[in-house]
Write a protein that holds these residues in place. Structure first.
Motif, PDB file in Angstrom:
ATOM      1  N   THR B  80     -56.548 -51.745 -50.494  1.00 50.13           N
ATOM      2  CA  THR B  80     -57.462 -51.737 -49.339  1.00 50.13           C
ATOM      3  C   THR B  80     -58.187 -53.064 -49.127  1.00 50.13           C
ATOM      4  O   THR B  80     -59.288 -53.081 -48.603  1.00 50.13           O
ATOM      5  CB  THR B  80     -58.511 -50.609 -49.482  1.00 50.13           C
ATOM      6  OG1 THR B  80     -59.475 -50.997 -50.480  1.00 50.13           O
ATOM      7  CG2 THR B  80     -57.892 -49.305 -49.882  1.00 50.13           C
ATOM      8  N   LEU B  83     -60.170 -54.326 -45.880  1.00 54.71           N
ATOM      9  CA  LEU B  83     -61.500 -53.866 -45.446  1.00 54.71           C
ATOM     10  C   LEU B  83     -62.528 -54.991 -45.507  1.00 54.71           C
ATOM     11  O   LEU B  83     -63.460 -55.038 -44.712  1.00 54.71           O
ATOM     12  CB  LEU B  83     -61.958 -52.685 -46.313  1.00 54.71           C
ATOM     13  CG  LEU B  83     -61.219 -51.373 -46.077  1.00 54.71           C
ATOM     14  CD1 LEU B  83     -61.567 -50.361 -47.147  1.00 54.71           C
ATOM     15  CD2 LEU B  83     -61.547 -50.815 -44.703  1.00 54.71           C
ATOM     16  N   LEU B 107     -58.183 -46.733 -39.106  1.00 51.88           N
ATOM     17  CA  LEU B 107     -58.540 -46.966 -40.511  1.00 51.88           C
ATOM     18  C   LEU B 107     -57.286 -47.085 -41.362  1.00 51.88           C
ATOM     19  O   LEU B 107     -57.150 -47.983 -42.190  1.00 51.88           O
ATOM     20  CB  LEU B 107     -59.434 -45.833 -41.036  1.00 51.88           C
ATOM     21  CG  LEU B 107     -59.865 -45.950 -42.487  1.00 51.88           C
ATOM     22  CD1 LEU B 107     -60.660 -47.220 -42.717  1.00 51.88           C
ATOM     23  CD2 LEU B 107     -60.702 -44.752 -42.901  1.00 51.88           C
ATOM     24  N   ILE B 165     -65.443 -48.972 -47.229  1.00 53.65           N
ATOM     25  CA  ILE B 165     -65.348 -48.448 -45.856  1.00 53.65           C
ATOM     26  C   ILE B 165     -66.748 -48.339 -45.254  1.00 53.65           C
ATOM     27  O   ILE B 165     -67.002 -48.791 -44.140  1.00 53.65           O
ATOM     28  CB  ILE B 165     -64.655 -47.059 -45.839  1.00 53.65           C
ATOM     29  CG1 ILE B 165     -63.177 -47.205 -46.200  1.00 53.65           C
ATOM     30  CG2 ILE B 165     -64.793 -46.411 -44.471  1.00 53.65           C
ATOM     31  CD1 ILE B 165     -62.440 -45.890 -46.321  1.00 53.65           C
ATOM     32  N   ALA B 169     -68.015 -50.776 -42.321  1.00 54.82           N
ATOM     33  CA  ALA B 169     -68.214 -50.166 -41.004  1.00 54.82           C
ATOM     34  C   ALA B 169     -69.495 -50.650 -40.331  1.00 54.82           C
ATOM     35  O   ALA B 169     -69.612 -50.579 -39.115  1.00 54.82           O
ATOM     36  CB  ALA B 169     -68.240 -48.642 -41.131  1.00 54.82           C
ATOM     37  N   LEU B 248     -66.381 -41.897 -44.437  1.00 50.76           N
ATOM     38  CA  LEU B 248     -65.585 -41.637 -43.244  1.00 50.76           C
ATOM     39  C   LEU B 248     -66.483 -41.307 -42.060  1.00 50.76           C
ATOM     40  O   LEU B 248     -66.213 -41.713 -40.926  1.00 50.76           O
ATOM     41  CB  LEU B 248     -64.595 -40.496 -43.503  1.00 50.76           C
ATOM     42  CG  LEU B 248     -63.464 -40.865 -44.470  1.00 50.76           C
ATOM     43  CD1 LEU B 248     -62.587 -39.658 -44.765  1.00 50.76           C
ATOM     44  CD2 LEU B 248     -62.616 -42.004 -43.898  1.00 50.76           C
ATOM     45  N   TRP B 251     -67.858 -44.519 -40.828  1.00 58.00           N
ATOM     46  CA  TRP B 251     -66.779 -45.246 -40.142  1.00 58.00           C
ATOM     47  C   TRP B 251     -66.590 -44.701 -38.723  1.00 58.00           C
ATOM     48  O   TRP B 251     -66.478 -45.457 -37.759  1.00 58.00           O
ATOM     49  CB  TRP B 251     -65.495 -45.124 -40.966  1.00 58.00           C
ATOM     50  CG  TRP B 251     -64.295 -45.736 -40.315  1.00 58.00           C
ATOM     51  CD1 TRP B 251     -63.402 -45.125 -39.488  1.00 58.00           C
ATOM     52  CD2 TRP B 251     -63.858 -47.100 -40.421  1.00 58.00           C
ATOM     53  NE1 TRP B 251     -62.437 -46.002 -39.088  1.00 58.00           N
ATOM     54  CE2 TRP B 251     -62.686 -47.226 -39.637  1.00 58.00           C
ATOM     55  CE3 TRP B 251     -64.339 -48.222 -41.102  1.00 58.00           C
ATOM     56  CZ2 TRP B 251     -61.988 -48.424 -39.522  1.00 58.00           C
ATOM     57  CZ3 TRP B 251     -63.634 -49.422 -40.981  1.00 58.00           C
ATOM     58  CH2 TRP B 251     -62.481 -49.518 -40.203  1.00 58.00           C
TER      59      TRP B 251
END
Lengths: 261, 263
Positions: B80, B83, B107, B165, B169, B248, B251
């Motif tokens: 990841t 990110l 995402l 994340i 975000a 999430l 995000w």
């Protein structure tokens, strides 16, 4: 210089992020050393007490902020994107234009970050030791040493930045550079704790000049002759690295080809 | 699901081709992270040359914790890494629009786009260290603990991912959040050492607020001692799921607040 101050203000959040990140790291190390001292059962470790160790950690942090140079990334990016051509066109010395830019930022850092940190450190020391230990003479010498340390750091970073002429993975290079500097400069672990032969070598390398020397001067760990000697070592490295960066520059700029426009 | 998997495979293959093309790049990256790790170990080694044990742990046990903590970190780094770019510049430059115009979850797309082989440095060192000390350390090995070992690593990894994340975000609101990721991610340093060395405040902080302790010390403690699987392993799973859900949520809130930066 003014441009440097302005860009530091504009990117103050970035600076704040790194400053807080650095402080967090200091606390991790503080607790780690506290555990080490309590496990060792003695309160003196090669001439370092826990108070010394705490001072060392936080002073290293202050010093590394002042000697921090992002010229490695700046030069690297400009080389990669070809923007370096714009700098070459201007009638100013290329590395001096980077230097002036950074000194502006560092001046501001000194006011907004270093001074409060030093005050905090002195308050801690006064409380921990029981009397006020601040020594203006040592502080003045510390500043002289920090300026030399910054010049060395700037040149080392510049040399690494020029690597962009040869290598593309700048991010990897950056990690490599930072971890080498952290270890060899004594930021991670005071050089006095290292095995004798390694310490002797490292004390003469440019890395120890970047953080260890000023911090030890501030803490009053050196006597007068040693201070003079250490500052002389720093000065010699500042000159040698200046020459080295020029050498790489002249070699590299001949190979420079900028794509597109 | 099958479709996502196929897309992922194609994107990873593209990345690997790039790696093959720029072999020197890959080598610099992997060697850099390897040296970074070697210095981390040298540090522990120098400390232990002065003391027999740290907070009740031997050198080998601390190395095991250190090695274990590198696995989730390395896996997250491998999978990841993009990110970081969202936080640092993708949103700021307006490049995020690209992901919104594609018919796959943005995402997923961001994450799948980069397969960061530099992470090999962390993974190799982590595994090598655990193997190296496995002979001299009394590990708690039962059929159950082996299963839990395999099971807990993805959850530990997701703690890293969730934190990236969530902090990444923030860029949807403030354009650039690289410094926030940097600041919070930097706290993973705490995971490498026994939490018992910290003050209660910091211990609770790295357990419940920025739960990096569950990416290293707690699960590793279970494999060292067999103690308290409910907290050390179960806690990792629960914390991981909770933090991923929050991440999430942030995000998605961020995505709906996103306005292109334009140029």
């Amino acid at each position: 210089m003014k441009a440097g101050i302005q860009s530091l203000i504009a990117y103050r959040m970035n600076f704040l992020g790194f400053a807080i990140g650095g402080l967090i790291y200091c606390f991790v190390m503080y607790y780690l050393w506290k555990a080490v001292f309590s496990s060792s059962g003695s309160d003196n470790f090669m001439g370092f007490s826990m108070v010394d160790m705490t001072l060392y950690l936080f002073l290293s942090n202050v010093t590394s902020q002042l000697t921090f140079s992002s010229v490695c990334d700046d030069v690297g990016e400009e080389i990669r994107h070809g923007d370096i051509a714009m700098r070459l066109l201007k009638p100013v010395n290329t590395d001096l234009s980077y230097l002036a830019n950074e000194i502006g930022g560092n001046y501001l850092k000194f006011i907004v970050s270093t001074i409060p940190m030093i005050i905090g450190i002195e308050i801690y020391r006064t409380l921990a030791v029981g009397n006020f230990m601040f020594n203006i003479g040592n502080f003045a010498l510390y500043l002289v040493s920090v300026i030399l340390a910054y010049l060395i750091s700037f040149r080392v970073n510049l040399c690494f930045g020029f690597m962009a002429f040869y290598v593309k993975n700048l991010w990897g290079m950056n990690i490599l550079k930072n971890s080498i500097i952290n270890f060899l400069s004594g930021m991670l672990i005071p050089l006095v704790f290292m095995p004798e032969f390694l310490r002797k070598i490292l004390e003469y390398m440019p890395f120890s000049s970047m953080s260890y020397t000023p911090v030890m001067i501030y803490m009053g760990k050196y006597d007068t002759t040693e201070i003079i000697f250490r500052i002389a070592v720093q000065a010699v490295w500042a000159i040698l690295l200046y020459a080295l960066s020029k050498l790489i520059w002249f070699h590299a700029v001949k190979r420079l080809t900028v794509q597109g426009g | 699901m099958h479709r996502l998997f196929k897309i992922y495979r194609i994107l990873v293959a593209q990345n690997l081709k790039r790696v093959m093309e720029y072999k020197a790049d890959f080598l610099t990256g992997a060697v850099s992270f390897l040296i970074d790790q070697a210095i981390g170990i040298a540090f522990i080694f120098i400390i232990f040359s002065q003391i027999p044990q740290l907070a009740g742990f031997t050198f080998e046990q601390i190395v095991f914790i250190y090695g274990f903590s590198q696995i989730p970190k390395g896996l997250d780094h491998l999978l990841t890494d993009n990110l970081w770019c969202v936080g640092y510049f993708i949103v700021k430059k307006g490049d995020f629009d690209k992901y919104l115009t594609r018919p796959i979850n943005p995402l997923f797309h961001v994450i799948a786009e980069t397969f960061q082989v530099d992470a090999v440095g962390e993974l190799v060192v982590g595994i090598a260290l655990m193997i190296y000390v496995s002979g001299s350390v009394n590990l708690y090995i039962t059929p159950l603990s082996v299963i839990l070992f395999i099971l807990v690593i993805p959850f530990s990894m997701l703690i890293y991912t969730a934190i990236k994340i969530a902090t990444g975000a923030f860029a949807f609101w403030i354009k650039s959040s690289g410094f926030i990721i940097q600041m919070v991610y930097g706290m993973n340093e705490f995971a490498k050492y026994p939490t018992t060395i910290y003050s209660p405040f910091i211990r609770n902080f790295v357990t419940y607020i920025i739960p990096f302790a569950f990416t290293g010390y707690y699960p590793a403690l279970y494999f060292l001692t067999g103690q308290n699987p409910l907290f050390n392993i179960g806690g990792t799973v629960i914390i991981s799921v909770i933090f991923m859900s929050i991440a999430l949520l942030i995000w998605h809130k961020g995505l709906s607040a996103y306005e292109s930066a334009g140029s």
